[in-house]
Scaffold this motif. Structure first.
Motif, PDB file in Angstrom:
ATOM      1  N   ARG A 140       0.820  -1.215   0.000  1.00 11.86           N
ATOM      2  CA  ARG A 140       0.000   0.000   0.000  1.00 11.86           C
ATOM      3  C   ARG A 140       0.849   1.258   0.000  1.00 11.86           C
ATOM      4  O   ARG A 140       0.314   2.364  -0.053  1.00 11.86           O
ATOM      5  N   ASP A 141       2.155   1.094   0.063  1.00 14.43           N
ATOM      6  CA  ASP A 141       3.051   2.237   0.248  1.00 14.43           C
ATOM      7  C   ASP A 141       3.712   2.672  -1.060  1.00 14.43           C
ATOM      8  O   ASP A 141       3.735   1.929  -2.044  1.00 14.43           O
ATOM      9  N   ALA A 142       4.251   3.903  -1.046  1.00 15.55           N
ATOM     10  CA  ALA A 142       4.856   4.480  -2.246  1.00 15.55           C
ATOM     11  C   ALA A 142       6.224   5.061  -1.920  1.00 15.55           C
ATOM     12  O   ALA A 142       6.433   5.617  -0.832  1.00 15.55           O
ATOM     13  N   VAL A 143       7.152   4.942  -2.881  1.00 22.00           N
ATOM     14  CA  VAL A 143       8.475   5.557  -2.777  1.00 22.00           C
ATOM     15  C   VAL A 143       8.649   6.487  -3.968  1.00 22.00           C
ATOM     16  O   VAL A 143       8.439   6.079  -5.119  1.00 22.00           O
ATOM     17  N   LEU A 144       9.041   7.733  -3.708  1.00 23.22           N
ATOM     18  CA  LEU A 144       9.295   8.718  -4.763  1.00 23.22           C
ATOM     19  C   LEU A 144      10.738   9.199  -4.637  1.00 23.22           C
ATOM     20  O   LEU A 144      11.177   9.543  -3.538  1.00 23.22           O
ATOM     21  N   VAL A 145      11.443   9.227  -5.767  1.00 23.96           N
ATOM     22  CA  VAL A 145      12.838   9.661  -5.780  1.00 23.96           C
ATOM     23  C   VAL A 145      12.928  10.969  -6.548  1.00 23.96           C
ATOM     24  O   VAL A 145      12.730  11.007  -7.760  1.00 23.96           O
ATOM     25  N   PHE A 146      13.214  12.048  -5.823  1.00 22.08           N
ATOM     26  CA  PHE A 146      13.241  13.397  -6.391  1.00 22.08           C
ATOM     27  C   PHE A 146      14.617  14.054  -6.243  1.00 22.08           C
ATOM     28  O   PHE A 146      14.733  15.275  -6.272  1.00 22.08           O
TER      29      PHE A 146
END
Length: 249
Positions: A140-146
């Motif tokens: 259910r989780d999200a990882v964003l690489v910015f």
């Protein structure tokens, strides 16, 4: 699971449960009330939020005569964002409104320790490897690489692919994305794993500002979670609320 309890009317006290997408029980009133509450319970369960929703006597979501308490037995989903930049702050603000427990991670203290990030999310002064040791992620989780820097984004993406995160995304131009994929392949990441990365992340809506980019990215996350492609509703023949197809009388 989520348990919904009717608080008003002659059938007050009756319950409806949503368990793994299937509905048990009902309120003994209009079928529309059961469907409306079931759909809303699914959404609140996805956000890990409990609360009271109101409906019309016919079960319509536009009414307010009937109150229903929904207790969601699930923690809020997590969103881990690498890189303390304007896009991260915007995404954290809106993501929090959607129920995400947001963490912004960055090993650069001068970038991270400013009020705009601390107001929007929990901040974590850590390199990617350290962040993944401290935060456990699930479907259910999200990882964003910015981060826009190979020494940060490459270990962040490798760590994300090694987790059970349901969504992995990275910002960047087409050229940046191609260069990043080349480096990941050279480091041993298989094509099947690369296919998990949404890069450039977001839906093509012509976004320009950090807030518009945040809407684009969150729209893709929701579409991915729902098994949709994010096409305009007027061009789709699918049910607008796909969860209704799993409801039972």
């Amino acid at each position: 699971m989520a348990i919904a309890t009717l608080l008003d009317g002659a059938e007050a006290g009756r319950k409806l449960a949503v368990i793994d997408g299937e509905v048990e029980g009902g309120f003994g009133g209009p079928d529309l009330l059961d469907r409306s509450v079931s759909r809303d319970s699914q959404g609140m369960l996805a956000q890990g939020r409990s609360g009271i929703r109101r409906y019309g006597v016919d079960g319509a979501v536009l009414g307010a005569e009937l109150a229903v308490h929904v207790h969601a037995f699930a923690p809020p989903p997590k969103m881990l964002i690498f890189g303390a930049i304007d896009f991260s702050a915007a995404l954290a603000r809106i993501g929090s409104e959607l129920g995400y427990e947001v963490t912004i991670a960055d090993p650069r203290a001068p970038f991270l320790e400013t009020p705009r990030f601390q107001r929007a999310a929990t901040t974590l002064l850590a390199w990617p490897e350290e962040a993944f040791e401290r935060i456990e992620l699930g479907p259910r989780d999200a990882v964003l690489v910015f981060t826009h820097d190979p020494k940060f984004d490459q270990p962040a993406l490798v760590g994300a692919l090694g987790s059970e995160a349901g969504y992995v995304g990275a910002l960047g131009s087409r050229k940046t994305t191609a260069d990043r994929e080349r480096r990941l392949r050279e480091s041993g990441v298989a094509d099947a794993e690369l296919a998990r990365i949404h890069a450039p992340c977001g839906l093509d809506i012509g976004s320009a500002t950090p807030e518009e980019v945040a809407v684009s990215v969150l729209a893709e996350i929701i579409a991915e979670r729902s098994g949709r492609v994010g096409a305009p509703l007027r061009e789709s023949a699918e049910a607008i609320h796909p969860r209704e197809s799993r409801l039972r009388a």
